[in-house]
Enzyme design. Sequence first.
Site, PDB file in Angstrom:
ATOM      1  CB  ILE A   1       2.503   4.025 -22.005  1.00  0.00           C
ATOM      2  CG1 ILE A   1       3.050   5.347 -21.460  1.00  0.00           C
ATOM      3  CG2 ILE A   1       2.357   4.089 -23.519  1.00  0.00           C
ATOM      4  CD1 ILE A   1       4.450   5.673 -21.969  1.00  0.00           C
TER       5      ILE A   1
ATOM      6  CB  ALA B   1      -0.952  -0.017   1.193  1.00  0.00           C
ATOM      7  N   GLY B   2       1.896   1.202  -0.839  1.00  0.00           N
ATOM      8  CA  GLY B   2       2.784   2.355  -0.980  1.00  0.00           C
ATOM      9  C   GLY B   2       2.232   3.329  -2.005  1.00  0.00           C
TER      10      GLY B   2
ATOM     11  CE  LYS C   1       9.467  -1.761 -12.592  1.00  0.00           C
ATOM     12  NZ  LYS C   1       9.155  -0.379 -12.395  1.00  0.00           N
TER      13      LYS C   1
ATOM     14  CE  LYS D   1      10.413   0.143 -16.194  1.00  0.00           C
ATOM     15  NZ  LYS D   1      10.693   1.576 -15.854  1.00  0.00           N
TER      16      LYS D   1
ATOM     17  CG  ASP E   1      13.569   0.622 -14.068  1.00  0.00           C
ATOM     18  OD1 ASP E   1      12.740   0.057 -13.343  1.00  0.00           O
ATOM     19  OD2 ASP E   1      13.248   1.407 -14.988  1.00  0.00           O
TER      20      ASP E   1
ATOM     21  CD  GLU F   1      -0.165  -2.345 -20.616  1.00  0.00           C
ATOM     22  OE1 GLU F   1      -0.819  -3.047 -21.377  1.00  0.00           O
ATOM     23  OE2 GLU F   1       0.924  -1.823 -20.940  1.00  0.00           O
TER      24      GLU F   1
ATOM     25  NE  ARG G   1       8.096  -0.227   9.761  1.00  0.00           N
ATOM     26  CZ  ARG G   1       8.720  -0.411   8.585  1.00  0.00           C
ATOM     27  NH1 ARG G   1       8.094  -0.128   7.455  1.00  0.00           N
ATOM     28  NH2 ARG G   1       9.953  -0.871   8.551  1.00  0.00           N
TER      29      ARG G   1
END
Lengths: 438, 438
Positions: free
Chosen positions: A137, A14-15, A106, A206, A202, A130, A49
């Site tokens: 996008i 839940a960030g 990813k 992808k 990163d 997605e 937390r």
Amino acid sequence: MSRGPALRVALLGAGVVGSQVARLLTENGDEFAARIGAPLELVGVAVRRPARHPEVPAHLLTTDVAGLVARDDVDVVVEVIGGIDPTRELLLTALRRGASVVTANKALLAEHGPELYEAADAAGADLYFEAAVAGAIPLIRPLRESLAGDRITRVMGIVNGTTNFILSAMTADGVGYAEALAEATRLGFAEADPTADVDGFDAAAKAAILASIAFHTRVGASDVYREGIAEVSAADIRAARRIGCTIKLLAICERLTDDDGGEAVSARVHPVMLPDAHPLAGVDGAYNAVYVEAESAGRLMFYGPGAGGAPTASAVLGDLVAVGRNRLAGGRGPRESAAADLPARSMESVSSRFHISLDVDDRSGVLAAVAGAFAEAGVSISTVRQEGRDTGGGEGAALVVVTHAAPDTVLSDTVARLSELEYVHRVTSVMRVMGDLR
Amino acid sequence: MSRGPALRVALLGAGVVGSQVARLLTENGDEFAARIGAPLELVGVAVRRPARHPEVPAHLLTTDVAGLVARDDVDVVVEVIGGIDPTRELLLTALRRGASVVTANKALLAEHGPELYEAADAAGADLYFEAAVAGAIPLIRPLRESLAGDRITRVMGIVNGTTNFILSAMTADGVGYAEALAEATRLGFAEADPTADVDGFDAAAKAAILASIAFHTRVGASDVYREGIAEVSAADIRAARRIGCTIKLLAICERLTDDDGGEAVSARVHPVMLPDAHPLAGVDGAYNAVYVEAESAGRLMFYGPGAGGAPTASAVLGDLVAVGRNRLAGGRGPRESAAADLPARSMESVSSRFHISLDVDDRSGVLAAVAGAFAEAGVSISTVRQEGRDTGGGEGAALVVVTHAAPDTVLSDTVARLSELEYVHRVTSVMRVMGDLR
């Protein structure tokens, strides 16, 4: 409107993204129900937390993430916690008992995609992602479905907002890499430890995902050649400007033809000099864009915000609606297709044009010596230009060479040889060039 | 690789698009089989004059199109003949006996979409039409599926290549409409009878389709307000250049909020002055692009070739692969959703900013009189500029007014009133403005 039984959703995390997913699921519940034909019901939110998430109804919060994914009343698990362990095991658990999975992870897909796809296949569950590439996008679905009747030859994308922000700032303000990185960190566009972004990890994850989907084959993170932007200097940026180019960090996925006529794929991430007229050259700041070339469709571009809580949540929720519709129709969406099963090639099989800047002695014979070194290596020169010294310090001249396409390894050897020439003080910049120079 | 029974395909039409579909189905048969998990088998091609299609195997050609769609061994009908009659009846026949349909027929969908969707629903068949809007650019699937978890607020597109070619030529070469149209015809970018393109009928059909998908509602061709480009003059183009704008013919679909807080949609096609910095402003020639704004995703753009045999065939074949995969999975893809069922509003409900050029007397009091006419109508002026006469002939000055957003009908009344002012010789240009002027 809602005819089917509720689709029961477990949310892991839940960030920045997860909190948006939870909010939108609650706020727009009626719209989701109408679009799917059945309501979406959030049955649990796993966090570390609970006290930090007052925006989520307390009865939904749990710290027992393993217990949540194992609940047999959960139809779909939405994963936005990231990381490889224990996430991999959690998602496998969910898939094995028939729950569908929507993930934005990813790195996990690039490392363990095949294992996850197989678990989804075996259970007849959906595995959608997605949100893993280029935020909101739409890219995975267009590549996997809309272009499934075509042959994609190349996918080239700006898929990392942090590095694009840094390169845009270096270009616009003339500042160096360190200063631009500091600015990106200050503004929240770079993380405290920017390694994953600036070193291209990163973007490489992808690239692996895009290559797998585009070429109906399996490309893992370890198949992707990777160079980051830490070595890009203000002098490189100026050199690019002088030939009407912009430097971008691109994820490049290409269909190659081997010498024996067989097909293969290349996936790589590295900085590129791109002519200003190329549609990707104008994509600035934290925006993402992916340029696709296909045999019949021609050249397409997809552009939009590549990150952020709300855009990523949009992609996650689109996948969730798809899972819901599939369930209601009693089935699942199209499987990943690895039918082509093409081998992945290393950089040794890739040819590129190169832009090379040299600090040289300002005397006759230099050009001949440099041209000779290229000729000896079999690298054909497209243009060569002598100009005022760019980097200051000492006597001499600058020589700028743009080559025709040459194998990557041959070029490295040539550069090594250039450095050893008596007349050459230093190779100041070596960068690949794509697109048509003016 | 091919595990399922063949998917049997009937092709209606073998013109520019159909001949590419037939060719690619034959040439890439193995790839399709691998991707779908079952081969695609072309079982018949309906044409008017078989002798004109030597590229299609003779035993597949037939002139009996009604007989072909009625064959009960046909699993999917690909329609690229266009027109409303008898195409509508042919596709209904196919759908009613359970065959899926892939079509590029925007006019038919815009006129009779609901009837076709219902027939497909009732029979459990797929009705796909990616090729109907913007050629090979994946658009229908991203809007219907990828963004299904978001709320789209606006779709704005350059969806007609002919008019975009003409406007680009007028802008680049400074020529008038008639000359640019003649050039487009000569180069094959406009048809002998260009009415459907230049008067906006083609774009209006696409606007109806886009609005229906984006807003989960039913918008027909008759709901779309339509103005073409025949009235756009070289003076308009110059006026746009002077304020840093480009004129584009846009299809605009918007979610509106009524005075009572209820939601509605607007779909319209008209020329627009667009600031050069807007991503759509740089889309030149026969290219298409669609700009989408959504609450969570933000601003996205899709760009590519909007027409042509091969790009359109790519979209058709992507749909064909999807139908094949759905059949093999024993089902069908997501249905059209008209769940939101929003009313379509006419231009009376739409507010726009306007750019208005007037030929006026060159004497004091003119500005006050003109400003008074706007004030009386309740239309707020953003900027006003006096400049040298643009249109030549006679004494006088030119006055250029840009308004704040005003209801379309109010603006028309105001323009009518301006024409009647003693000081005003002529209203030389009235055009809507979108985006942020510099």
